[in-house]
Structure formats: C-alpha cells, structure tokens
Design a protein around this motif. Structure first.
Motif, PDB file in Angstrom:
ATOM      1  N   PHE A 152       6.699 -13.579 -13.499  1.00 23.94           N
ATOM      2  CA  PHE A 152       7.453 -13.739 -12.258  1.00 23.94           C
ATOM      3  C   PHE A 152       7.143 -12.616 -11.291  1.00 23.94           C
ATOM      4  N   ASP A 153       7.333 -12.924 -10.001  1.00 27.13           N
ATOM      5  CA  ASP A 153       7.184 -11.922  -8.946  1.00 27.13           C
ATOM      6  C   ASP A 153       8.540 -11.304  -8.641  1.00 27.13           C
ATOM      7  N   LEU A 154       8.501 -10.104  -8.106  1.00 28.27           N
ATOM      8  CA  LEU A 154       9.709  -9.374  -7.728  1.00 28.27           C
ATOM      9  C   LEU A 154       9.467  -8.747  -6.374  1.00 28.27           C
ATOM     10  N   ASN A 155      10.376  -8.985  -5.438  1.00 27.74           N
ATOM     11  CA  ASN A 155      10.215  -8.445  -4.089  1.00 27.74           C
ATOM     12  C   ASN A 155      11.332  -7.457  -3.783  1.00 27.74           C
ATOM     13  N   ALA A 156      11.017  -6.195  -3.914  1.00 32.15           N
ATOM     14  CA  ALA A 156      11.886  -5.135  -3.422  1.00 32.15           C
ATOM     15  C   ALA A 156      11.070  -4.224  -2.511  1.00 32.15           C
ATOM     16  N   ALA A 157      10.027  -4.823  -1.907  1.00 30.31           N
ATOM     17  CA  ALA A 157       9.146  -4.114  -0.971  1.00 30.31           C
ATOM     18  C   ALA A 157       8.638  -2.818  -1.599  1.00 30.31           C
ATOM     19  N   CYS A 158       8.753  -1.710  -0.902  1.00 30.16           N
ATOM     20  CA  CYS A 158       8.159  -0.456  -1.351  1.00 30.16           C
ATOM     21  C   CYS A 158       8.843   0.134  -2.590  1.00 30.16           C
ATOM     22  N   ALA A 159      10.036  -0.356  -2.905  1.00 31.48           N
ATOM     23  CA  ALA A 159      10.723   0.056  -4.133  1.00 31.48           C
ATOM     24  C   ALA A 159      10.375  -0.858  -5.295  1.00 31.48           C
ATOM     25  N   GLY A 160       9.518  -1.855  -5.047  1.00 33.00           N
ATOM     26  CA  GLY A 160       9.277  -2.905  -6.017  1.00 33.00           C
ATOM     27  C   GLY A 160       8.784  -2.449  -7.368  1.00 33.00           C
ATOM     28  N   PHE A 161       7.875  -1.469  -7.403  1.00 37.40           N
ATOM     29  CA  PHE A 161       7.353  -1.038  -8.700  1.00 37.40           C
ATOM     30  C   PHE A 161       8.458  -0.433  -9.551  1.00 37.40           C
ATOM     31  N   CYS A 162       9.314   0.383  -8.967  1.00 36.59           N
ATOM     32  CA  CYS A 162      10.405   0.987  -9.746  1.00 36.59           C
ATOM     33  C   CYS A 162      11.399  -0.069 -10.206  1.00 36.59           C
ATOM     34  N   TYR A 163      11.671  -1.068  -9.360  1.00 37.98           N
ATOM     35  CA  TYR A 163      12.530  -2.183  -9.779  1.00 37.98           C
ATOM     36  C   TYR A 163      11.896  -2.915 -10.956  1.00 37.98           C
ATOM     37  N   ALA A 164      10.608  -3.214 -10.858  1.00 35.91           N
ATOM     38  CA  ALA A 164       9.915  -3.953 -11.905  1.00 35.91           C
ATOM     39  C   ALA A 164       9.814  -3.144 -13.196  1.00 35.91           C
TER      40      ALA A 164
ATOM     41  N   LEU B  35       8.952  12.065 -12.287  1.00 36.23           N
ATOM     42  CA  LEU B  35      10.024  11.402 -11.550  1.00 36.23           C
ATOM     43  C   LEU B  35       9.417  10.448 -10.535  1.00 36.23           C
ATOM     44  N   LEU B  36       9.779   9.164 -10.649  1.00 32.83           N
ATOM     45  CA  LEU B  36       9.333   8.141  -9.704  1.00 32.83           C
ATOM     46  C   LEU B  36      10.503   7.754  -8.819  1.00 32.83           C
ATOM     47  N   VAL B  37      10.254   7.563  -7.529  1.00 33.02           N
ATOM     48  CA  VAL B  37      11.315   7.070  -6.649  1.00 33.02           C
ATOM     49  C   VAL B  37      10.685   6.271  -5.513  1.00 33.02           C
ATOM     50  N   GLY B  38      11.135   5.015  -5.391  1.00 34.61           N
ATOM     51  CA  GLY B  38      10.612   4.125  -4.366  1.00 34.61           C
ATOM     52  C   GLY B  38      11.687   3.733  -3.376  1.00 34.61           C
ATOM     53  N   PHE B  39      11.281   3.418  -2.153  1.00 29.10           N
ATOM     54  CA  PHE B  39      12.244   3.068  -1.100  1.00 29.10           C
ATOM     55  C   PHE B  39      11.517   2.317   0.000  1.00 29.10           C
ATOM     56  N   GLY B  40      12.220   1.362   0.598  1.00 35.02           N
ATOM     57  CA  GLY B  40      11.579   0.616   1.676  1.00 35.02           C
ATOM     58  C   GLY B  40      12.414  -0.546   2.148  1.00 35.02           C
TER      59      GLY B  40
END
Length: 329
Positions: free
Chosen positions: A117-129, A311-316
C-alpha cells in the motif's frame, strides 16, 4: 459469547536491516535554473542552501526509482525479495492514485504477493511509513517490511515559479524493517507524530495548473518553531536523552530549517559533535525520499556508522509531522 481469536505471535520490537537509495543521473545546477527564472546561485544558496538537485527524465517513473532503491535496500539487508511480505511506499507524487506504487514496486523487485500500500504524509511520509512498519512487525502482522520514500516532484512543478522550482527534486530511499529477537536488539523507537490541519493551505497543489505551491515564510516559521519539540518527544518516548543522539537526520526541506532544528536540540542537551544531515545541498528537497536518501548517503560517506543512534524527523504538507529514534544498520 464472543469468539476467542488467535493472534499472530509478535516480536519485542523492530529494527532496520538494510538501506538503499536511488537518484536520477541528470544534475540541475542553480546556474541552469537561472537561465529560465529570475534567480542566481548565490540567491538560492543563501535562502535554501541548495547547490544542485537531480531531476528525472520523462521516461523514468516514480515506480522505477522506488524499485531500484527498494532492491538496493533488500540486497543491503542480506535478505531476498521473497523474504519481504509487506511493501509500503510513502509518496505524494504518483501521477494517478490508482494503481498504487507499492504493488507495482513489489512485482518489479520480485516480492511474492506481499501486502502492498501507499502512504501519503508528504514530506513526513517516510517516518509515518517506518512507524507503521515497525508496529506491523512488533504485532506479528508482518515479518519483513520494505519501506520506500519515493517522489517525482518534477512532474508537479511550475518551472516558471522560482519559489518552488529551485527547491524540489526527484529520488527514492528505502529501508528494510525486520524483527528484533530480543529487547536489546530493538532498533526503532516509538513514533511521535501529529498534524496541523489548520495550516493545510500552506503547501498545496493548485487546481488551475496542477502545480505545487507553498507559502514559504509561513512554512519556515512553523518548521523552525514546532519541529524541534516533536524531535524531543521522539527522544523521550524512546527512553533516551538528547545527549544520546549521534546523528540528526531531519527532512531536507531547507538548510536553514535543518540548522535551526539542530540548534534547538543542542540547547536542550544534544551534543556539539552530533552530526547533522545536509543532503539538501546536493539533492534538493525530495519530500518523503529525503530522510532515507540522506541517511544512506551519510552511511556511504562514513558520517554515520553501524550501531549509532539516529534521530529522524519529517514534516511537510498536511501539515503533518513525525519522528523516531533508530539504530543505523
């Protein structure tokens, strides 16, 4: 009386087993862009910190890039594609929402009928996934999860808009997530995530030209004040302190934002020798791909080593944000 369900045996936690990345060969410099829009190398470097970026040709698709990065991550993990039972692609730039990127990518790399499945959280997407993959493994719903952040932002740009065309780029980064056999091997901390939907208009696609638009100053102010607390929450949830962090890999949105987040963390106890990703200088902003790209590049350069605390942190866009602490494979 309700039936008694049998649950899959879980794991103490999850860890990253391997990394991989891919970028197009085509390099676009600031001087190249200055031939099209009113800008300069100095202007771009001073405002966003970018010197060059990679732009995919028309015949290189998002799925192409995701598949290459994913295959490299699987090879790095020591597993085979048949060992992968779940594929998650974090992306916000598929040309069409159907079919999804994950199932196509899984077929390309040779994974056998995985959940996809795909996941769309834009620039935070990798951390969400990554957080989703970690919890799937911990719950026993998956054994080995291929997590990919992949974007072809060049398809969603107005190349005459200097506020966006100088920033965004294309690429893909990936990680394989598997089970930790005991608590000492756990290598992915709890995800700290959230959203600010009241600011959803700050980054959006304009319907009149299907091009990405952002309110740069509003996003800058938000990111430089709101993201460091998210990073600190991720550290706290992992049971660590800022001084435990060896490497900071924030979303590569803007070099000034990256530096501001690092400064705020050091003010809260992070070490002066904490290494900070600056992949944006040569990769541009690749949205969900930026964190795994930066981490893989830093490892290749010897700037992060196996076993170090990252430490990883994504935002967008969303606006959405997420972070977690991981151990470098």
């Amino acid at each position: 009386m309700s039936p008694a369900f049998r649950l899959a045996p879980g794991a103490p936690g999850a860890r990253i087993l391997g990394l991989g990345s891919f970028q197009p060969e085509n390099v676009v410099t600031n001087d190249d862009l200055a031939e099209r829009v009113e800008t300069s190398d100095q202007w771009i470097r001073e405002r966003v910190g970018i010197a060059e970026r990679r732009i995919a040709p028309a015949d290189l698709s998002l799925v192409d890039m995701a598949s290459e990065a994913g295959a490299r991550a699987i090879k790095d993990s020591g597993l085979t594609a048949s060992d992968v039972d779940t594929v998650i692609v974090a992306t916000c730039t598929m040309p069409n929402p159907i079919p999804n990127a994950a199932a196509q990518t899984a077929a390309r790399i040779g994974a056998t009928a995985p959940g996809a499945f795909d996941l769309n959280a834009a620039c935070a997407g990798f951390c969400y996934a990554l957080g989703t993959a970690s919890d799937l493994v911990r719950a026993g719903s998956a054994q080995n999860v291929l997590v990919i952040g992949a974007e072809k932002l060049s398809d969603w740009l107005d190349w005459d808009d200097r506020s966006t065309c100088i920033i965004f780029a294309d690429g893909a980064g990936a990680a394989v997530v598997g089970a930790a056999s005991n608590t000492e091997q756990v290598g992915i901390g709890p995800v700290a995530w959230g959203s600010a939907g009241d600011m959803s208009d700050a980054i959006r696609v304009l319907p009149e030209n299907n091009a990405l638009h952002q309110e740069g100053q509003a996003v800058f102010r938000w990111a430089t004040t709101k993201i460091a607390p998210v990073a600190l929450r991720a550290i706290e949830q992992a049971g660590l302190t800022p001084a435990d962090i060896d490497v900071l890999v924030p979303h590569q949105a803007n070099l000034r934002i990256v530096e501001a987040v690092a400064k705020r963390l050091r003010a809260k106890g992070a070490r002066e020798d904490m290494r900070v990703a600056d992949d944006i200088v040569y990769s541009g902003n690749t949205s969900s791909a930026s964190i795994p790209l930066a981490l893989d590049h830093m490892r290749a350069e010897g700037r992060v080593r196996k076993g170090e605390t990252v430490l990883l942190v994504g935002f967008g866009a969303g606006l959405s944000y997420a972070g977690q602490v991981v151990v470098c494979p």
